[in-house]
Design a protein around this motif. Structure first.
Motif, short mmCIF file in Angstrom:
data_model
loop_
_atom_site.label_atom_id
_atom_site.label_comp_id
_atom_site.label_asym_id
_atom_site.label_seq_id
_atom_site.Cartn_x
_atom_site.Cartn_y
_atom_site.Cartn_z
N MET A 1 0.86 -1.20 0.00
CA MET A 1 0.00 0.00 0.00
C MET A 1 0.89 1.24 0.00
SD MET A 1 -2.99 0.98 2.74
CE MET A 1 -3.96 -0.47 2.33
N PRO A 2 0.61 2.22 -0.82
CA PRO A 2 1.46 3.41 -0.89
C PRO A 2 1.52 4.14 0.46
CG PRO A 2 -0.11 3.34 -2.71
CD PRO A 2 -0.51 2.27 -1.77
N SER A 3 2.64 4.87 0.66
CA SER A 3 2.84 5.60 1.91
C SER A 3 1.71 6.56 2.18
CB SER A 3 4.16 6.37 1.87
OG SER A 3 5.23 5.50 1.66
N LYS A 4 1.27 7.23 1.14
CA LYS A 4 0.22 8.23 1.28
C LYS A 4 -1.04 7.62 1.88
CE LYS A 4 -2.45 11.62 -1.34
NZ LYS A 4 -2.71 12.17 -2.67
N SER A 5 -1.43 6.44 1.41
CA SER A 5 -2.64 5.80 1.89
C SER A 5 -2.53 5.46 3.37
CB SER A 5 -2.92 4.53 1.10
OG SER A 5 -3.13 4.83 -0.26
N ARG A 6 -1.36 4.99 3.79
CA ARG A 6 -1.17 4.68 5.21
C ARG A 6 -1.30 5.94 6.05
NH1 ARG A 6 2.66 0.36 6.56
NH2 ARG A 6 2.19 -1.38 5.16
N PHE A 7 -0.74 7.04 5.57
CA PHE A 7 -0.83 8.30 6.32
C PHE A 7 -2.28 8.76 6.40
CE2 PHE A 7 -0.54 12.71 7.43
CZ PHE A 7 0.61 12.81 8.21
N VAL A 8 -3.02 8.61 5.28
CA VAL A 8 -4.43 9.01 5.26
C VAL A 8 -5.22 8.21 6.28
CG1 VAL A 8 -6.54 8.98 3.87
CG2 VAL A 8 -4.41 9.85 2.88
N ILE A 9 -4.94 6.92 6.38
CA ILE A 9 -5.62 6.06 7.35
C ILE A 9 -5.34 6.53 8.77
CG2 ILE A 9 -5.70 3.71 8.31
CD1 ILE A 9 -5.13 2.74 5.40
N ALA A 10 -4.09 6.93 9.00
CA ALA A 10 -3.68 7.35 10.35
C ALA A 10 -3.97 8.82 10.64
CB ALA A 10 -2.18 7.09 10.52
N GLU A 11 -4.43 9.55 9.61
CA GLU A 11 -4.51 11.01 9.72
C GLU A 11 -5.35 11.49 10.90
OE1 GLU A 11 -5.62 14.91 7.00
OE2 GLU A 11 -5.42 12.94 6.04
N SER A 12 -6.49 10.87 11.12
CA SER A 12 -7.35 11.33 12.22
C SER A 12 -6.65 11.13 13.57
CB SER A 12 -8.70 10.61 12.20
OG SER A 12 -8.52 9.22 12.40
N SER A 13 -5.93 10.03 13.71
CA SER A 13 -5.19 9.78 14.96
C SER A 13 -4.05 10.80 15.13
CB SER A 13 -4.60 8.37 14.97
OG SER A 13 -5.64 7.42 14.97
N ILE A 14 -3.38 11.10 14.03
CA ILE A 14 -2.27 12.06 14.08
C ILE A 14 -2.80 13.46 14.41
CG2 ILE A 14 -0.47 13.18 12.71
CD1 ILE A 14 -0.24 10.50 11.14
N LYS A 15 -3.91 13.84 13.76
CA LYS A 15 -4.53 15.14 14.07
C LYS A 15 -4.94 15.22 15.53
CE LYS A 15 -6.41 16.73 9.65
NZ LYS A 15 -7.64 16.96 8.85
N SER A 16 -5.52 14.15 16.03
CA SER A 16 -5.96 14.11 17.42
C SER A 16 -4.78 14.26 18.37
CB SER A 16 -6.70 12.81 17.69
OG SER A 16 -7.11 12.72 19.03
N PHE A 17 -3.67 13.60 18.02
CA PHE A 17 -2.46 13.67 18.85
C PHE A 17 -2.00 15.12 19.00
CE2 PHE A 17 2.16 14.02 19.05
CZ PHE A 17 2.45 13.26 20.17
N PHE A 18 -1.91 15.84 17.89
CA PHE A 18 -1.42 17.22 17.94
C PHE A 18 -2.45 18.18 18.53
CE2 PHE A 18 1.63 15.50 14.88
CZ PHE A 18 2.81 16.02 15.39
N LYS A 19 -3.72 17.86 18.35
CA LYS A 19 -4.78 18.72 18.92
C LYS A 19 -4.77 18.63 20.44
CE LYS A 19 -9.65 19.85 18.09
NZ LYS A 19 -9.45 21.07 17.32
N GLN A 20 -4.53 17.42 20.96
CA GLN A 20 -4.55 17.21 22.41
C GLN A 20 -3.22 17.53 23.08
OE1 GLN A 20 -5.97 13.20 23.04
NE2 GLN A 20 -7.80 13.54 21.81
N ASN A 21 -2.17 17.68 22.29
CA ASN A 21 -0.84 17.93 22.86
C ASN A 21 -0.78 19.34 23.44
OD1 ASN A 21 2.03 18.27 23.25
ND2 ASN A 21 2.33 16.59 21.79
N PRO A 22 -0.35 19.50 24.69
CA PRO A 22 -0.25 20.85 25.26
C PRO A 22 0.78 21.72 24.53
CG PRO A 22 0.71 19.22 26.74
CD PRO A 22 0.00 18.46 25.67
N ARG A 23 1.77 21.07 23.92
CA ARG A 23 2.76 21.81 23.13
C ARG A 23 2.14 22.19 21.79
NH1 ARG A 23 8.36 22.01 23.19
NH2 ARG A 23 8.49 20.33 24.73
#
Length: 288
Positions: A1-23
């Motif tokens: 599976m292309p790298s882009k697709s894997r990132f898209v699948i993980a995107e909501s988790s990654i966004k959530s990580f940075f949204k919840q990060n105090p930094r």
């Protein structure tokens, strides 16, 4: 599976990580550390590098890259920020273990209602041997007859200036966090602006800060912080003078007043006309 697709699948988790990060502000190195720590949990391809990860963060609008150009001390700093990052967080991220101080700390501690456009960032020098700490009146007179030395490292970011101060070693005495930004406490701030009044708008602005601090100040903490910082100059004379001028009276003021006053001291630098307080053995601007 292309790298882009894997990132898209993980995107909501990654966004959530940075949204919840105090930094809210990251260096490239910090993002590289996050990538190494989280890449397995996010199921990113083994071929993905930290640089590719950072590119995707920008491409997906999760973080924005900014560049801060400095005059003198640092050529350029790159930072990656979330959409809700502010200038104070950006300033505090510029140098490791630094903290916001002086007029900026006055604002954050509620000692002024003026919103500062210059953000003061202090980083401490390494601890030095005590060496010869003997004072002479002639040396004090000579030092305070000249203008206060000022920082020369400055950067402009939008409407704000960042001023980098190379402070004395204190072991971060009196530094705490306000909204996840390291900043000097109310008591430490009063001491810092007593020492460097030009970084606080001048002595009248310092006096106003003392007046605004009276309802919430801890005099025990103020004096303990002053003693812990172990200045060679007798700043207790200036602190006592400010406290008395604000109308404060109490045991701690009398304790400061009773301390040895071996030298005539100065409230600020380069005073053209001055008066003298016998009580505090202190020169201050005429008419103050």
């Amino acid at each position: 599976m292309p790298s882009k697709s894997r990132f898209v699948i993980a995107e909501s988790s990654i966004k959530s990580f940075f949204k919840q990060n105090p930094r809210k502000v990251f260096s490239r190195e910090q993002l590289g550390g996050i990538f190494e720590e989280r890449k397995t949990a996010w199921n990113l391809p083994v071929t993905t590098t930290d640089l590719r990860f950072i590119e995707q963060l920008q491409k997906r609008g999760i973080l924005t890259k900014i560049e801060i150009l400095f005059d003198g001390y640092i050529n350029k700093k790159e930072r990656y920020i979330t959409e809700d990052a502010n200038e104070l967080e950006i300033a505090a991220s510029l140098i490791n273990k630094s903290y916001l101080s002086h007029y900026t700390a006055m604002f954050l501690n509620g000692l002024t209602t003026q919103v500062p456009k210059t953000i003061y960032v202090t980083f401490e020098q390494s601890k030095k041997p005590d060496g010869n700490r003997q004072l002479k009146q002639e040396a004090i007179d000579a030092a305070f007859s000249k203008p206060q030395r000022k920082a020369v490292t400055e950067a402009v970011y939008g409407d704000y200036s960042f001023l980098i101060l190379n402070g004395m070693h204190t072991g971060r005495t009196g530094v705490h966090s306000i909204e996840n930004v390291p900043v000097t406490s109310l008591e430490r701030t009063l001491i810092d602006i007593t020492v460097r009044p030009s970084y606080a708008g001048g002595v009248y602005s310092v006096l106003e800060a003392y007046q605004n601090a009276l309802p919430s100040i801890s005099l025990n903490k103020l004096v303990a912080t002053l003693d812990n910082m172990d200045f060679i100059y007798p700043y207790h004379q200036a602190v006592g003078f400010y406290l008395e001028r604000t109308g404060y009276s109490g045991k701690k003021l009398e304790e400061l007043r009773s301390r040895k006053k071996e030298f005539r001291f100065y409230l600020t630098y380069d005073m053209e006309e001055k008066d003298f307080s016998e009580d505090w053995q202190l020169y201050f601007p005429k008419g103050m």
